[in-house]
Design an enzyme around this catalytic site. Structure first.
Site, PDB file in Angstrom:
ATOM      1  N   SER A 128      48.272  25.226  51.808  1.00 22.61           N
ATOM      2  CA  SER A 128      50.324  24.690  52.156  1.00 22.61           C
ATOM      3  C   SER A 128      50.694  26.162  51.232  1.00 22.61           C
ATOM      4  CB  SER A 128      50.463  23.365  51.026  1.00 22.61           C
ATOM      5  OG  SER A 128      52.149  24.217  50.196  1.00 22.61           O
ATOM      6  N   GLY A 129      51.891  25.877  52.808  1.00 16.04           N
ATOM      7  CA  GLY A 129      52.889  27.525  52.461  1.00 16.04           C
ATOM      8  C   GLY A 129      53.114  27.329  51.497  1.00 16.04           C
ATOM      9  N   LEU A 130      54.122  26.276  50.948  1.00 13.76           N
ATOM     10  CA  LEU A 130      54.807  26.076  49.550  1.00 13.76           C
ATOM     11  C   LEU A 130      53.833  26.061  48.497  1.00 13.76           C
ATOM     12  CD1 LEU A 130      57.446  25.370  48.457  1.00 13.76           C
ATOM     13  CD2 LEU A 130      56.424  22.792  48.285  1.00 13.76           C
ATOM     14  N   ASP A 183      58.724  29.839  49.907  1.00  7.65           N
ATOM     15  CA  ASP A 183      58.403  29.630  50.911  1.00  7.65           C
ATOM     16  C   ASP A 183      59.354  29.752  51.836  1.00  7.65           C
ATOM     17  OD1 ASP A 183      56.413  28.454  53.052  1.00  7.65           O
ATOM     18  OD2 ASP A 183      57.388  26.196  52.584  1.00  7.65           O
ATOM     19  N   ASP A 239      48.304  25.728  56.679  1.00  5.31           N
ATOM     20  CA  ASP A 239      49.831  25.684  57.023  1.00  5.31           C
ATOM     21  C   ASP A 239      50.162  27.523  57.699  1.00  5.31           C
ATOM     22  OD1 ASP A 239      52.069  25.597  57.093  1.00  5.31           O
ATOM     23  OD2 ASP A 239      52.684  25.075  54.841  1.00  5.31           O
ATOM     24  N   ASP A 282      52.691  28.160  58.785  1.00  7.44           N
ATOM     25  CA  ASP A 282      54.412  28.700  59.463  1.00  7.44           C
ATOM     26  C   ASP A 282      54.775  28.386  60.514  1.00  7.44           C
ATOM     27  OD1 ASP A 282      55.014  28.137  57.092  1.00  7.44           O
ATOM     28  OD2 ASP A 282      55.195  30.336  56.290  1.00  7.44           O
ATOM     29  N   GLU A 330      54.467  25.710  63.076  1.00  7.19           N
ATOM     30  CA  GLU A 330      55.487  24.701  63.250  1.00  7.19           C
ATOM     31  C   GLU A 330      57.291  25.813  63.850  1.00  7.19           C
ATOM     32  OE1 GLU A 330      56.582  24.806  58.698  1.00  7.19           O
ATOM     33  OE2 GLU A 330      58.139  25.930  59.230  1.00  7.19           O
ATOM     34  N   LYS A 382      61.042  32.085  58.995  1.00  8.67           N
ATOM     35  CA  LYS A 382      61.303  30.159  58.101  1.00  8.67           C
ATOM     36  C   LYS A 382      61.866  29.816  56.814  1.00  8.67           C
ATOM     37  CE  LYS A 382      58.680  27.737  56.671  1.00  8.67           C
ATOM     38  NZ  LYS A 382      57.356  26.725  56.100  1.00  8.67           N
ATOM     39  N   ASN A 425      61.457  26.778  54.177  1.00 11.48           N
ATOM     40  CA  ASN A 425      60.954  25.102  53.672  1.00 11.48           C
ATOM     41  C   ASN A 425      61.444  24.342  54.541  1.00 11.48           C
ATOM     42  OD1 ASN A 425      59.997  23.129  51.509  1.00 11.48           O
ATOM     43  ND2 ASN A 425      58.475  23.543  51.519  1.00 11.48           N
ATOM     44  N   SER A 426      61.083  23.030  54.878  1.00  6.59           N
ATOM     45  CA  SER A 426      61.594  22.130  55.503  1.00  6.59           C
ATOM     46  C   SER A 426      62.738  21.140  54.760  1.00  6.59           C
ATOM     47  CB  SER A 426      60.985  21.887  56.241  1.00  6.59           C
ATOM     48  OG  SER A 426      60.239  21.955  57.164  1.00  6.59           O
ATOM     49  N   ARG A 440      53.909  21.554  65.069  1.00  7.49           N
ATOM     50  CA  ARG A 440      54.817  20.832  64.336  1.00  7.49           C
ATOM     51  C   ARG A 440      55.974  20.883  64.681  1.00  7.49           C
ATOM     52  NH1 ARG A 440      55.113  22.102  58.058  1.00  7.49           N
ATOM     53  NH2 ARG A 440      57.102  22.432  57.473  1.00  7.49           N
ATOM     54  N   HIS A 492      57.483  15.884  61.569  1.00 10.04           N
ATOM     55  CA  HIS A 492      58.435  16.358  59.927  1.00 10.04           C
ATOM     56  C   HIS A 492      59.714  15.476  59.793  1.00 10.04           C
ATOM     57  CE1 HIS A 492      57.357  17.583  55.806  1.00 10.04           C
ATOM     58  NE2 HIS A 492      58.429  18.697  56.049  1.00 10.04           N
TER      59      HIS A 492
HETATM   60  C1  SPV Z   1      53.446  22.879  52.977  1.00 11.37           C
HETATM   61  O1  SPV Z   1      53.333  22.283  52.038  1.00 11.37           O
HETATM   62  O2  SPV Z   1      54.309  23.977  52.864  1.00 11.37           O
HETATM   63  C2  SPV Z   1      54.818  22.127  54.303  1.00 11.37           C
HETATM   64  C3  SPV Z   1      55.136  20.975  54.173  1.00 11.37           C
HETATM   65  O3  SPV Z   1      54.895  23.417  55.233  1.00 11.37           O
HETATM   66  S1  SPV Z   1      56.604  21.024  53.259  1.00 11.37           S
HETATM   67  O4  SPV Z   1      56.916  21.700  52.373  1.00 11.37           O
HETATM   68  O5  SPV Z   1      57.119  19.350  52.806  1.00 11.37           O
HETATM   69  O6  SPV Z   1      57.831  21.789  54.697  1.00 11.37           O
HETATM   70 MG    MG Z   2      54.934  24.757  54.600  1.00 10.09          MG
END
Ligand code: SPV
Ligand code: MG
Length: 565
Positions: free
Chosen positions: A42-44, A54, A81, A83, A110, A116, A118-119, A155, A186
């Site tokens: 996970s990027g986050l 993130d 992930d 990004d 994505e 970017k 975080n979404s 994504r 997403h």
């Molecule tokens: C991540 O886990 O980094 C994601 C999912 O991309 S989210 O945080 O929901 O964007």
């Molecule tokens: Mg991410």
């Protein structure tokens, strides 16, 4: 070792796939141990673990390094992930090459502008990339991959950016046409309706992937079959692991700060042993045993220390509740001193056979690196039996050391250098005089010995003719020190001869100096070998060891050994 399922097309695995977010080897390992289908790098989580947002702050190399760490820690497939693909299509090509070469199962990119955010961020700046640009990235990614099993997941962020379902469907359509293996749709809606409606209209064109962080009820409202039926192949539980550890860590730290101590938290935290297991220490030990070679790594040491002292004489006060090996010499027992020397020599295994006053022995030797074997019948079965309790498992070079002698490392080094198969260490300066609490084990040799010439040249070994307590003092040339060395061939011969006697109907009969084999001493078996024409040598020494047979010996040892260890 678990079977790797990293190969093959992950999406061909049956059923709904549940993969879980991780940011390092340890968190990924916990995901695997808890039975999930894969790991989401996970990027986050990765950026949070660096305590940075993130928001494309870290570089591709940093994310890739973590993905590799995760890959190494698990046998599960890893979906990374990635990004926005870390730039434009050129960066995406480089990224796919690197991730595929690293053995990552697939990447997810994505359709947002680089950099970017975080979404799920409230009021996040969610800028979508033009469709054409992202289509180009998907095509570049597909073109750069080598294996068709390497997954490229596109994504769609249109719902996140508030551009509506129609835009989301249009984008998904274009990305699928460009070759995306799956669409991650997403959503940050609090209810599953938004993604379910999308899925309904999507009509299973390519598999769908969901990240139900904000709409967790979907997992309760829909069965796996229903989700699969709607075209959802994979769900990502992206960050619950990290969130749970942050909460747990905070609770613990708060408690530690409040109480100023750590005793109240012990039962609320993972035991240290769990960390050791997760680090793979069991494997390391196993491999160390196999591969960590040292000069004496192929030597097994056997120390029989089970017997009860009998002829106590002037030693009586010292031996009232302990065997000789437990006598304390300036703060350390004789056996502890021996074990410390042997431990420093890096032997493959050190076996200590305990029996009489076993509890005391084990307590005093706690922490010593040795395998302790219990001779529970020590009163009926004596030193040869003790020796064989460990000896039955060895096929390597073997060193036998009596537990009640003090010795120098140099003496052991010297006997280990011998090229013969069975070598006993014999003291050439033994005297027939003096107070002793027991009869000595004496050795006579085949060579002619002239009186007064017992001090022999270095490395000169002789053939043993007889050994035992009943060897005539007038013909004896040496006292057996209690150290014997066997080559692999030597120990095999010893074991063979032992098992022959044990199996024979004669085993209840007198065995050399013993009433029968079970009460036999080590030297009785050596005599048996000699009688069977197995060559046994004696290596003469005139220093480097001592035994404690009398109160005088004890005082002498205490005055000679100064360190309190
Ligand atoms: C991540 O886990 O980094 C994601 C999912 O991309 S989210 O945080 O929901 O964007
Ligand atoms: Mg991410």
């Amino acid at each position: 070792m678990k079977k790797s399922i990293k190969g093959g097309n992950f999406f061909e695995k049956k059923g709904l796939l549940r993969i879980v977010g991780a940011h390092d080897g340890l968190s990924a390992k916990l995901v695997e141990l808890n039975g999930f289908d894969g790991v989401w790098a996970s990027g986050l989580e990765i950026s949070a673990s660096y305590a940075v947002p993130d928001a494309s702050i870290l570089t591709m190399s940093q994310y890739l390094e973590r993905a590799c760490e995760i890959r190494d820690a698990v046998t599960l497939p890893v979906i990374a992930d990635c990004d926005t693909g870390y730039g434009n299509s050129n960066n995406t090509i480089y990224m796919v090459k690197k991730y595929e070469a690293a053995g990552i199962t697939g990447v997810c990119i994505e359709d947002k502008k680089f950099p970017k955010v975080n979404s799920l961020l409230d009021d996040g700046r969610q800028e979508l990339a033009p469709i054409a640009e992202f289509v180009g990235k998907i095509m570049a990614a597909k073109n750069a991959r080598i294996s068709k099993d390497f997954l490229v997941i596109a994504r769609v962020e249109a719902l996140i950016a508030g551009w509506g379902e129609e835009e989301a469907l249009l984008r998904a359509e274009k990305y699928a046409e460009a070759g995306a293996d799956a669409i991650l749709i997403h959503s940050k809606s609090k209810a599953p309706g938004e993604v379910l409606s999308f899925a309904e209209k999507w009509q299973k064109k390519v598999p769908l992937v969901l990240v139900p962080t904000t709409y967790p009820s979907i997992m309760d409202e829909c069965t796996d079959e229903e989700l699969l039926e709607k075209g959802v192949k994979m769900v990502i539980f992206a960050n619950q692991g990290m969130r749970s550890s942050i909460k747990a860590l905070n609770l613990t730290l708060r408690e530690m700060k409040k109480t100023g101590g750590i005793s109240g938290i012990e039962d609320k935290i993972a035991p240290l042993g769990e960390i050791f297991d997760l680090q793979g220490l069991t494997d390391l030990r196993h491999e160390e045993k196999k591969f960590l070679r040292s000069e004496h790594g192929d030597v097994t040491v056997i120390i029989p220390a089970a017997g009860k002292p009998n002829h106590q004489g002037s030693m009586e006060p010292l031996l009232r509740d302990r065997p000789v090996c437990m006598i304390d010499i300036n703060g350390k027992s004789i056996l502890e001193r021996g074990l410390d020397i042997l431990d420093g020599m890096k032997f493959g295994e050190i076996n200590v056979i305990v029996g009489y006053e076993k509890k005391k022995a084990l307590e005093s030797l706690a922490g010593k690196k040795a395998r302790f074997i219990h001779n529970s019948e020590y009163e009926k079965k004596h030193i040869l039996h003790s020796f064989m309790l460990a000896g039955k498992d060895t096929s390597d070079r073997t060193l036998m050391v009596y537990s009640d002698i003090l010795f120098d490392r140099a003496l052991i080094e010297k006997v280990l250098k011998q090229k013969h198969d069975i070598v006993l260490v014999g003291d050439s300066t033994y005297t027939r005089f003096g107070h002793r609490n027991k009869k000595l084990e004496l050795i006579s040799v085949r060579e002619k010995m002239s009186p007064g010439r017992r001090s022999l040249g270095e490395g000169m070994v002789m053939d043993v003719a007889r050994i035992g307590k009943n060897v005539d003092e007038r013909t004896a040339a040496f006292e057996f020190v209690g150290i014997a060395y066997f080559s692999a061939k030597g120990i095999r011969a010893f074991k063979r001869a032992y098992s022959k006697v044990i199996k024979s109907p004669e085993r209840k009969k007198k065995f050399h100096e013993a009433v029968d084999i079970s009460k036999a001493s080590f030297t009785d078996m050596v005599q048996e070998l000699i009688d069977g024409d197995v060559p046994v040598k004696v290596m003469p020494v005139n220093s480097g060891w001592m035994e404690v047979h009398s109160f005088e010996d004890y005082n002498f040892a205490c005055s000679r050994i100064k360190d309190r260890g």
